[in-house]
Enzyme design. Structure first.
Site, PDB file in Angstrom:
ATOM      1  N   LYS A 186     -11.757  -3.890  -3.163  1.00  9.00           N
ATOM      2  CA  LYS A 186     -12.631  -2.719  -3.306  1.00  9.00           C
ATOM      3  C   LYS A 186     -11.873  -1.528  -3.868  1.00  9.00           C
ATOM      4  CE  LYS A 186     -12.138  -2.773   1.619  1.00  9.00           C
ATOM      5  NZ  LYS A 186     -12.740  -3.398   2.758  1.00  9.00           N
ATOM      6  N   LYS A 193       0.807  -1.226   0.000  1.00 13.02           N
ATOM      7  CA  LYS A 193       0.000   0.000   0.000  1.00 13.02           C
ATOM      8  C   LYS A 193       0.837   1.271   0.000  1.00 13.02           C
ATOM      9  CE  LYS A 193      -4.279  -1.906   1.579  1.00 13.02           C
ATOM     10  NZ  LYS A 193      -5.281  -2.062   2.580  1.00 13.02           N
ATOM     11  N   LYS A 239      -5.789  -9.965  -6.314  1.00 13.62           N
ATOM     12  CA  LYS A 239      -6.987 -10.325  -5.538  1.00 13.62           C
ATOM     13  C   LYS A 239      -8.134  -9.344  -5.813  1.00 13.62           C
ATOM     14  CE  LYS A 239      -6.713  -7.904  -1.308  1.00 13.62           C
ATOM     15  NZ  LYS A 239      -6.668  -7.620   0.031  1.00 13.62           N
TER      16      LYS A 239
HETATM   17  P1  TYM Z   1     -10.342  -6.214   4.896  1.00 14.75           P
HETATM   18  O1  TYM Z   1     -11.386  -5.232   5.244  1.00 14.75           O
HETATM   19  O2  TYM Z   1      -9.356  -5.850   3.834  1.00 14.75           O
HETATM   20  O3  TYM Z   1     -10.995  -7.585   4.481  1.00 14.75           O
HETATM   21  C1  TYM Z   1     -11.928  -8.220   5.335  1.00 14.75           C
HETATM   22  C2  TYM Z   1     -11.848  -9.724   5.218  1.00 14.75           C
HETATM   23  O4  TYM Z   1     -12.129 -10.159   3.887  1.00 14.75           O
HETATM   24  C3  TYM Z   1     -11.052 -10.926   3.386  1.00 14.75           C
HETATM   25  N1  TYM Z   1     -10.898 -10.629   1.942  1.00 14.75           N
HETATM   26  C4  TYM Z   1     -10.805 -11.567   1.004  1.00 14.75           C
HETATM   27  N2  TYM Z   1     -10.832 -12.922   1.082  1.00 14.75           N
HETATM   28  C5  TYM Z   1     -10.718 -13.608  -0.081  1.00 14.75           C
HETATM   29  N3  TYM Z   1     -10.568 -12.991  -1.298  1.00 14.75           N
HETATM   30  C6  TYM Z   1     -10.530 -11.649  -1.412  1.00 14.75           C
HETATM   31  N4  TYM Z   1     -10.393 -11.083  -2.590  1.00 14.75           N
HETATM   32  C7  TYM Z   1     -10.662 -10.878  -0.228  1.00 14.75           C
HETATM   33  N5  TYM Z   1     -10.673  -9.537   0.027  1.00 14.75           N
HETATM   34  C8  TYM Z   1     -10.829  -9.406   1.365  1.00 14.75           C
HETATM   35  C9  TYM Z   1      -9.836 -10.453   4.179  1.00 14.75           C
HETATM   36  O5  TYM Z   1      -8.797 -11.404   4.173  1.00 14.75           O
HETATM   37  C10 TYM Z   1     -10.428 -10.231   5.543  1.00 14.75           C
HETATM   38  O6  TYM Z   1     -10.535 -11.444   6.264  1.00 14.75           O
HETATM   39  N6  TYM Z   1      -7.302  -5.601   8.791  1.00 14.75           N
HETATM   40  C11 TYM Z   1      -8.508  -6.244   8.331  1.00 14.75           C
HETATM   41  C12 TYM Z   1      -9.724  -5.880   9.154  1.00 14.75           C
HETATM   42  C13 TYM Z   1      -9.538  -6.128  10.606  1.00 14.75           C
HETATM   43  C14 TYM Z   1      -9.565  -7.389  11.266  1.00 14.75           C
HETATM   44  C15 TYM Z   1      -9.337  -7.107  12.634  1.00 14.75           C
HETATM   45  C16 TYM Z   1      -9.774  -8.703  10.823  1.00 14.75           C
HETATM   46  C17 TYM Z   1      -9.308  -5.170  11.538  1.00 14.75           C
HETATM   47  N7  TYM Z   1      -9.192  -5.774  12.759  1.00 14.75           N
HETATM   48  C18 TYM Z   1      -9.287  -8.131  13.573  1.00 14.75           C
HETATM   49  C19 TYM Z   1      -9.720  -9.714  11.773  1.00 14.75           C
HETATM   50  C20 TYM Z   1      -9.474  -9.435  13.121  1.00 14.75           C
HETATM   51  C21 TYM Z   1      -8.753  -5.837   6.895  1.00 14.75           C
HETATM   52  O7  TYM Z   1      -8.309  -4.810   6.456  1.00 14.75           O
HETATM   53  O8  TYM Z   1      -9.559  -6.685   6.209  1.00 14.75           O
END
Ligand code: TYM
Length: 329
Positions: free
Chosen positions: A197, A111, A194
């Site tokens: 968004k 990023k 991947k």
């Molecule tokens: P974030 O918001 O980027 O994504 C949320 C969840 O969705 C999964 N994900 C995917 N899985 C498969 N294929 C994809 N293309 C795909 N895009 C997103 C991510 O792996 C994730 O599980 N830092 C985290 C949010 C967070 C969090 C936490 C998660 C904050 N605190 C504590 C677990 C525990 C994040 O940015 O996910």
């Protein structure tokens, strides 16, 4: 009962990658775990989103969590920013984490690549520590996430072990739960990246609130190859492998079964079947969503979830501050 915790950032609209990589697992597991699922709105701030859009996204996300099948009888749902104990613990953990560790986080590296130091926020750098606080503050046993978050959960484990070694047993060491299939759903137009968004071209991303006909067109025009054989080979046939993964996860059949079922079919026929499954899912979600979003149901669910989350988080945050020797805890 063991405890589950996970969250998603409300930076943009929820898409099929979130559903298959994360939400499906929250729903499957909620009956067997005491579950805490939240909207990671503090994590969204690292990129300074528009406040009005952020507010809308947060409400939409809770509506979608519920429409997808999260059940407030089994899952406590809340907004991260409303539980003030998360940043309170995060600061304590920041002071027990190292620049070197943060520099190794691949998501941070990706990023911040090609950006000047003046345009990358400190929040983006320390973001995984807030994530560690989110997890450790609940003594979570399991953290279901997609592949891209694995490194952050591993960091969480390291921070917890370090803290426990210095101050005595304080945190439970959480396990990441990463599905064998579907932990990395790829962009339909660029299947080596991947689904995300933040993709520049939204033709490769299926949003959960997407118009159904638009979603069908996106699947039908997904990039594949010229081989025309439905075979799972992510390296040489990433586009078709991605569609097979989506089909397998939505129908609950194995990749081998998908191969067998479609061995005599061409890509056009297969894509139609994938599109049918995706549309069926989106339709179900959207119908429920349109009901849920009316009235004050969402607020009631969030109030109830926050109450429980705050209770647990407060106890842990105060225990940590007491152990650290600050204030009069
Ligand atoms: P974030 O918001 O980027 O994504 C949320 C969840 O969705 C999964 N994900 C995917 N899985 C498969 N294929 C994809 N293309 C795909 N895009 C997103 C991510 O792996 C994730 O599980 N830092 C985290 C949010 C967070 C969090 C936490 C998660 C904050 N605190 C504590 C677990 C525990 C994040 O940015 O996910």
């Amino acid at each position: 009962m063991k405890r589950l915790l996970s969250g998603i950032k409300p930076n943009g609209e929820l898409h099929l990658g979130h559903y298959i990589g994360a939400i499906i697992h929250f729903i499957e597991m909620q009956k067997d775990y005491e579950s805490f699922v939240f909207v990671a709105d503090l994590h969204s701030l690292t990129v300074n989103p528009n406040p009005k859009e952020l507010r809308n996204n947060i409400k939409e996300m809770v509506g979608l969590y519920l429409a997808c099948g999260l059940d407030p009888q089994h899952t406590y749902l809340f907004n991260q920013s409303e539980n003030i104990y998360h940043p309170m613990l995060s600061w304590a953990l920041e002071c027990h984490s190292y620049m070197g560790e943060m520099n190794r986080m691949t998501q941070y590296k990706e990023k911040s690549r090609n950006k000047s130091n003046e345009s990358v926020t400190c929040g983006l750098f320390t973001y995984p520590i807030l994530m560690a606080a989110d997890i450790l503050i609940y003594d979570a046993d399991v953290v279901p996430v997609g592949e891209d978050q694995k490194q952050h959960v591993e960091l969480t484990r390291n921070i917890a072990e370090r803290f426990n070694n210095r101050y005595g047993q304080t945190f439970k060491i959480p396990e990441p739960i990463i599905a064998k299939t579907g932990a990395r759903i790829m962009d339909l137009q660029n299947p080596t990246k991947k689904m995300s968004k933040s993709a520049e071209n939204t033709k490769g991303v299926i949003f959960l609130l997407e118009d159904l006909e638009v979603a069908r067109k996106k699947i039908m025009s997904a990039i594949t190859d010229s081989d025309n054989k439905i075979k799972y080979d992510p390296e040489n046939k990433p586009g078709i492998a991605n569609l097979m993964t989506i089909y397998s996860c939505l129908t609950n059949i194995t990749i081998t079964e998908v191969e067998d079922m479609f061995q005599n079919d061409n890509y056009g026929t297969f894509k139609t079947k994938v599109a049918d499954e995706v549309i069926k899912l989106l339709q179900q979600i959207q119908e429920k969503y349109n009901e849920i979003i009316k009235g004050d149901y969402i607020d009631k669910v969030l109030d109830q979830g926050l109450k429980k989350a705050e209770e647990i988080a407060k106890t842990k945050a105060l225990e940590v501050y007491q152990k650290l020797g600050v204030g009069r805890y």
